[in-house]
Design a protein around this motif. Structure first.
Motif, PDB file in Angstrom:
ATOM      1  N   UNK A  53       2.691  -5.042   3.576  1.00 56.69           N
ATOM      2  CA  UNK A  53       3.919  -4.805   4.327  1.00 56.69           C
ATOM      3  C   UNK A  53       4.854  -3.874   3.548  1.00 56.69           C
ATOM      4  N   UNK A  54       5.006  -4.134   2.239  1.00 56.54           N
ATOM      5  CA  UNK A  54       5.865  -3.295   1.410  1.00 56.54           C
ATOM      6  C   UNK A  54       5.304  -1.890   1.276  1.00 56.54           C
ATOM      7  N   UNK A  55       3.991  -1.770   1.205  1.00 59.31           N
ATOM      8  CA  UNK A  55       3.358  -0.461   1.112  1.00 59.31           C
ATOM      9  C   UNK A  55       3.627   0.356   2.373  1.00 59.31           C
ATOM     10  N   UNK A  56       3.495  -0.272   3.529  1.00 60.94           N
ATOM     11  CA  UNK A  56       3.771   0.415   4.793  1.00 60.94           C
ATOM     12  C   UNK A  56       5.238   0.821   4.870  1.00 60.94           C
TER      13      UNK A  56
ATOM     14  N   UNK B  46       7.201   1.495   2.332  1.00 63.30           N
ATOM     15  CA  UNK B  46       7.404   2.616   1.401  1.00 63.30           C
ATOM     16  C   UNK B  46       6.911   3.922   2.024  1.00 63.30           C
ATOM     17  N   UNK B  47       5.793   3.865   2.733  1.00 65.64           N
ATOM     18  CA  UNK B  47       5.280   5.076   3.385  1.00 65.64           C
ATOM     19  C   UNK B  47       6.244   5.577   4.453  1.00 65.64           C
ATOM     20  N   UNK B  48       6.784   4.649   5.235  1.00 65.16           N
ATOM     21  CA  UNK B  48       7.752   5.031   6.271  1.00 65.16           C
ATOM     22  C   UNK B  48       8.992   5.655   5.647  1.00 65.16           C
ATOM     23  N   UNK B  49       9.466   5.062   4.561  1.00 59.97           N
ATOM     24  CA  UNK B  49      10.634   5.600   3.877  1.00 59.97           C
ATOM     25  C   UNK B  49      10.345   7.003   3.346  1.00 59.97           C
ATOM     26  N   UNK B  50       9.159   7.191   2.779  1.00 61.53           N
ATOM     27  CA  UNK B  50       8.770   8.502   2.254  1.00 61.53           C
ATOM     28  C   UNK B  50       8.740   9.542   3.363  1.00 61.53           C
TER      29      UNK B  50
END
Length: 62
Positions: free
Chosen positions: A28-31, A33-37
């Motif tokens: 969930x945190x990885x997804x 972070x990708x959205x934020x990037x």
């Protein structure tokens, strides 16, 4: 390879649940972070997506 012991076989049900919970949090945190990037640097994200597409085409058999 018939004598391979899976990690889940040696773990108690509580340990398995905890491991799956931690994995879900990580994914969930990885997804997130990708959205934020994507939002922070859209140009870099677009270039990264194009490179990934080209890489995938390189390995695809026709």
């Amino acid at each position: 390879m018939g004598n391979v012991v899976r990690m889940d076989d040696r773990m108690s049900p509580e340990e398995v649940r905890d491991r799956l919970r931690r994995r879900a949090v990580f994914l969930r945190e990885l997804a997130e972070a990708r959205e934020l990037r994507k939002r922070v640097s859209p140009r870099r994200w677009r270039q990264e997506r194009i490179r990934a597409t080209v890489r995938m085409r390189t390995f695809r058999a026709n």
